[in-house]
Design a protein around this motif. Structure first.
Motif, PDB file in Angstrom:
ATOM      1  N   LEU A 231       0.809  -1.220   0.000  1.00 63.33           N
ATOM      2  CA  LEU A 231       0.000   0.000   0.000  1.00 63.33           C
ATOM      3  C   LEU A 231       0.844   1.273   0.000  1.00 63.33           C
ATOM      4  O   LEU A 231       0.302   2.367  -0.112  1.00 63.33           O
ATOM      5  CB  LEU A 231      -0.918   0.007   1.223  1.00 63.33           C
ATOM      6  N   LYS A 232       2.163   1.090   0.143  1.00 61.59           N
ATOM      7  CA  LYS A 232       3.084   2.236   0.166  1.00 61.59           C
ATOM      8  C   LYS A 232       2.733   3.215   1.295  1.00 61.59           C
ATOM      9  O   LYS A 232       2.620   4.419   1.098  1.00 61.59           O
ATOM     10  CB  LYS A 232       3.110   2.937  -1.193  1.00 61.59           C
ATOM     11  N   VAL A 233       2.542   2.644   2.475  1.00 65.02           N
ATOM     12  CA  VAL A 233       2.266   3.446   3.659  1.00 65.02           C
ATOM     13  C   VAL A 233       3.264   3.081   4.747  1.00 65.02           C
ATOM     14  O   VAL A 233       3.903   2.030   4.699  1.00 65.02           O
ATOM     15  CB  VAL A 233       0.824   3.220   4.184  1.00 65.02           C
ATOM     16  N   THR A 234       3.387   3.949   5.735  1.00 64.78           N
ATOM     17  CA  THR A 234       4.238   3.666   6.885  1.00 64.78           C
ATOM     18  C   THR A 234       3.535   2.671   7.800  1.00 64.78           C
ATOM     19  O   THR A 234       2.339   2.796   8.071  1.00 64.78           O
ATOM     20  CB  THR A 234       4.540   4.958   7.663  1.00 64.78           C
ATOM     21  N   CYS A 235       4.271   1.693   8.277  1.00 60.50           N
ATOM     22  CA  CYS A 235       3.704   0.636   9.125  1.00 60.50           C
ATOM     23  C   CYS A 235       4.164   0.836  10.569  1.00 60.50           C
ATOM     24  O   CYS A 235       5.364   0.911  10.841  1.00 60.50           O
ATOM     25  CB  CYS A 235       4.175  -0.731   8.614  1.00 60.50           C
ATOM     26  N   VAL A 236       3.224   0.927  11.487  1.00 62.89           N
ATOM     27  CA  VAL A 236       3.517   0.987  12.914  1.00 62.89           C
ATOM     28  C   VAL A 236       2.870  -0.234  13.558  1.00 62.89           C
ATOM     29  O   VAL A 236       1.671  -0.472  13.390  1.00 62.89           O
ATOM     30  CB  VAL A 236       2.969   2.282  13.550  1.00 62.89           C
ATOM     31  N   ILE A 237       3.648  -1.010  14.280  1.00 60.45           N
ATOM     32  CA  ILE A 237       3.130  -2.229  14.915  1.00 60.45           C
ATOM     33  C   ILE A 237       3.475  -2.174  16.397  1.00 60.45           C
ATOM     34  O   ILE A 237       4.637  -2.008  16.771  1.00 60.45           O
ATOM     35  CB  ILE A 237       3.739  -3.495  14.291  1.00 60.45           C
ATOM     36  N   ARG A 238       2.461  -2.322  17.239  1.00 59.80           N
ATOM     37  CA  ARG A 238       2.712  -2.282  18.675  1.00 59.80           C
ATOM     38  C   ARG A 238       1.972  -3.415  19.373  1.00 59.80           C
ATOM     39  O   ARG A 238       1.061  -4.036  18.829  1.00 59.80           O
ATOM     40  CB  ARG A 238       2.321  -0.932  19.268  1.00 59.80           C
ATOM     41  N   LYS A 239       2.374  -3.652  20.598  1.00 59.43           N
ATOM     42  CA  LYS A 239       1.858  -4.760  21.403  1.00 59.43           C
ATOM     43  C   LYS A 239       0.697  -4.302  22.271  1.00 59.43           C
ATOM     44  O   LYS A 239       0.709  -3.197  22.813  1.00 59.43           O
ATOM     45  CB  LYS A 239       2.994  -5.305  22.277  1.00 59.43           C
ATOM     46  N   GLN A 240      -0.305  -5.178  22.395  1.00 58.47           N
ATOM     47  CA  GLN A 240      -1.466  -4.883  23.245  1.00 58.47           C
ATOM     48  C   GLN A 240      -1.979  -6.189  23.839  1.00 58.47           C
ATOM     49  O   GLN A 240      -2.164  -7.166  23.116  1.00 58.47           O
ATOM     50  CB  GLN A 240      -2.570  -4.222  22.423  1.00 58.47           C
ATOM     51  N   ASP A 241      -2.205  -6.235  25.139  1.00 57.82           N
ATOM     52  CA  ASP A 241      -2.751  -7.442  25.777  1.00 57.82           C
ATOM     53  C   ASP A 241      -4.071  -7.825  25.119  1.00 57.82           C
ATOM     54  O   ASP A 241      -4.873  -6.961  24.735  1.00 57.82           O
ATOM     55  CB  ASP A 241      -2.968  -7.215  27.270  1.00 57.82           C
ATOM     56  N   TRP A 242      -4.312  -9.123  25.038  1.00 60.15           N
ATOM     57  CA  TRP A 242      -5.445  -9.635  24.279  1.00 60.15           C
ATOM     58  C   TRP A 242      -6.779  -9.108  24.774  1.00 60.15           C
ATOM     59  O   TRP A 242      -7.624  -8.680  23.978  1.00 60.15           O
ATOM     60  CB  TRP A 242      -5.454 -11.166  24.312  1.00 60.15           C
TER      61      TRP A 242
ATOM     62  N   VAL B 296      -7.840 -22.095  29.285  1.00 60.25           N
ATOM     63  CA  VAL B 296      -8.078 -21.351  28.047  1.00 60.25           C
ATOM     64  C   VAL B 296      -7.464 -19.963  28.189  1.00 60.25           C
ATOM     65  O   VAL B 296      -7.184 -19.507  29.295  1.00 60.25           O
ATOM     66  CB  VAL B 296      -9.584 -21.189  27.732  1.00 60.25           C
ATOM     67  N   GLN B 297      -7.290 -19.298  27.054  1.00 57.31           N
ATOM     68  CA  GLN B 297      -6.930 -17.889  27.112  1.00 57.31           C
ATOM     69  C   GLN B 297      -8.206 -17.076  27.277  1.00 57.31           C
ATOM     70  O   GLN B 297      -9.209 -17.322  26.610  1.00 57.31           O
ATOM     71  CB  GLN B 297      -6.175 -17.440  25.860  1.00 57.31           C
ATOM     72  N   ARG B 298      -8.144 -16.131  28.160  1.00 54.69           N
ATOM     73  CA  ARG B 298      -9.291 -15.307  28.500  1.00 54.69           C
ATOM     74  C   ARG B 298      -9.850 -14.581  27.267  1.00 54.69           C
ATOM     75  O   ARG B 298      -9.109 -14.081  26.428  1.00 54.69           O
ATOM     76  CB  ARG B 298      -8.866 -14.277  29.547  1.00 54.69           C
ATOM     77  N   ALA B 299     -11.190 -14.556  27.150  1.00 57.96           N
ATOM     78  CA  ALA B 299     -11.906 -13.776  26.137  1.00 57.96           C
ATOM     79  C   ALA B 299     -11.668 -14.269  24.713  1.00 57.96           C
ATOM     80  O   ALA B 299     -11.787 -13.499  23.761  1.00 57.96           O
ATOM     81  CB  ALA B 299     -11.561 -12.298  26.242  1.00 57.96           C
ATOM     82  N   THR B 300     -11.360 -15.552  24.561  1.00 59.89           N
ATOM     83  CA  THR B 300     -11.189 -16.130  23.228  1.00 59.89           C
ATOM     84  C   THR B 300     -12.446 -16.899  22.836  1.00 59.89           C
ATOM     85  O   THR B 300     -13.344 -17.145  23.652  1.00 59.89           O
ATOM     86  CB  THR B 300      -9.993 -17.084  23.193  1.00 59.89           C
ATOM     87  N   ILE B 301     -12.506 -17.331  21.565  1.00 54.16           N
ATOM     88  CA  ILE B 301     -13.648 -18.130  21.133  1.00 54.16           C
ATOM     89  C   ILE B 301     -13.677 -19.475  21.845  1.00 54.16           C
ATOM     90  O   ILE B 301     -14.748 -20.035  22.076  1.00 54.16           O
ATOM     91  CB  ILE B 301     -13.657 -18.329  19.602  1.00 54.16           C
ATOM     92  N   GLY B 302     -12.502 -20.006  22.212  1.00 52.93           N
ATOM     93  CA  GLY B 302     -12.463 -21.256  22.971  1.00 52.93           C
ATOM     94  C   GLY B 302     -13.086 -21.095  24.334  1.00 52.93           C
ATOM     95  O   GLY B 302     -13.839 -21.955  24.805  1.00 52.93           O
ATOM     96  N   ASP B 303     -12.793 -19.995  24.986  1.00 55.46           N
ATOM     97  CA  ASP B 303     -13.383 -19.665  26.284  1.00 55.46           C
ATOM     98  C   ASP B 303     -14.906 -19.594  26.168  1.00 55.46           C
ATOM     99  O   ASP B 303     -15.653 -20.204  26.957  1.00 55.46           O
ATOM    100  CB  ASP B 303     -12.806 -18.338  26.754  1.00 55.46           C
ATOM    101  N   GLU B 304     -15.398 -18.882  25.178  1.00 54.33           N
ATOM    102  CA  GLU B 304     -16.840 -18.722  24.989  1.00 54.33           C
ATOM    103  C   GLU B 304     -17.524 -20.056  24.690  1.00 54.33           C
ATOM    104  O   GLU B 304     -18.587 -20.371  25.254  1.00 54.33           O
ATOM    105  CB  GLU B 304     -17.104 -17.737  23.851  1.00 54.33           C
ATOM    106  N   TYR B 305     -16.912 -20.855  23.818  1.00 57.69           N
ATOM    107  CA  TYR B 305     -17.496 -22.143  23.448  1.00 57.69           C
ATOM    108  C   TYR B 305     -17.620 -23.066  24.660  1.00 57.69           C
ATOM    109  O   TYR B 305     -18.685 -23.642  24.911  1.00 57.69           O
ATOM    110  CB  TYR B 305     -16.639 -22.810  22.377  1.00 57.69           C
ATOM    111  N   LEU B 306     -16.544 -23.220  25.409  1.00 57.88           N
ATOM    112  CA  LEU B 306     -16.576 -24.122  26.561  1.00 57.88           C
ATOM    113  C   LEU B 306     -17.548 -23.637  27.622  1.00 57.88           C
ATOM    114  O   LEU B 306     -18.284 -24.434  28.214  1.00 57.88           O
ATOM    115  CB  LEU B 306     -15.173 -24.250  27.161  1.00 57.88           C
TER     116      LEU B 306
END
Length: 259
Positions: free
Chosen positions: A61-72, A136-146
């Motif tokens: 896309l010819k744009v600047t990419c910024v990538i940062r970390k965020q808890d799930w 499970v990991q909190r707030a995931t689809i696996g959590d919801e399903y189980l």
């Protein structure tokens, strides 16, 4: 005069609505704790399939990419609060998430699986599951399903799968449930996971487990969604998506539904 001003306001409003934002920078969020999709290196850098794919999309896309970390568990709220522009974090497209955000077309497909010690196999009946402690990991689809399918099981929720794997190794869990690719790369393929295996079926029912993994954006950013979809389509067609995926996966991540 009032009519003229009204007409000018209407015209200006229409023009503003029609004009799309010129995206010069796209700010992506990843979890940074779900290899091989994304993880944090020892020196604090973000790495993985999601990171490489985000950079490739920005390059296309010819744009600047910024990538940062965020808890799930805070990743969608952070997007809605405009702390980023898009989430590329192995997030499965589900109806409940689509109520909050918009998704691009899928860029990967990941079944859900259970893992257990090699000498044990899972009994997925209500009675069998009722005897288990499941991580499970909190707030995931696996959590919801189980939670909705097995009301009698004891579910322990973790911020990251690494925390769940630690409790599994220490005998505080009977099994861990989650995305098969992350479970394999993050645990089964490691030295610590050599005595554990997938057990039970691969879960792919779209009702629970969505349409695949997509990039999430705010619903009002339809122009960004279109840009990302076009770029993703180009990467798939010219082979760059596969080239990136082949660094991390030994199977076709774009089409895989069962492992």
């Amino acid at each position: 005069m009032r009519k003229v001003l009204l007409m000018m306001m209407v015209c200006c409003g229409l023009t503003t609505n029609v004009m799309a934002k010129e995206w010069k920078t796209i700010r992506f969020m990843v979890e940074g704790a779900y290899p091989p999709f994304n993880w944090t290196t020892e020196d604090g850098q973000l790495a993985g399939f999601d990171v490489d794919l985000a950079n490739a999309l920005c390059e296309e896309l010819k744009v600047t990419c910024v990538i940062r970390k965020q808890d799930w568990d805070g990743i969608i709220p952070a997007l809605l609060a405009r702390k980023s522009d898009a989430i590329i974090a192995a997030m499965t497209i589900t109806p409940s998430r689509e109520e909050k955000v918009a998704f691009t077309a899928p860029y990967a497909r990941v079944p859900q699986r259970f893992i257990m010690p090699n000498q044990r196999d899972i009994d997925t009946s209500q009675e069998g599951m009722g005897k288990l402690v499941v991580g499970v990991q909190r707030a995931t689809i696996g959590d919801e399903y189980l939670s909705q399918t097995y009301p009698d099981i004891e579910i322990r929720r973790y911020n990251t799968f690494d925390e769940a794997f630690s409790d599994l190794l220490n005998g505080r869990l009977d099994t861990v449930f989650g995305g098969a690719i992350g479970l394999r790369s993050g645990f089964l393929d490691t030295e610590e996971g050599k005595n554990y295996h997938f057990t039970g079926p691969s879960y792919t029912d779209p009702k629970w487990f969505g349409k695949g993994v997509g990039i999430a954006v705010r619903k009002q950013d339809e122009d960004l969604k279109a840009l990302l979809n076009n770029a993703l389509d180009t990467l798939v067609k010219d082979g760059r998506h596969k080239s990136i995926a082949d660094k991390y996966f030994s199977y076709d991540i774009y089409h895989t539904e069962v492992m």
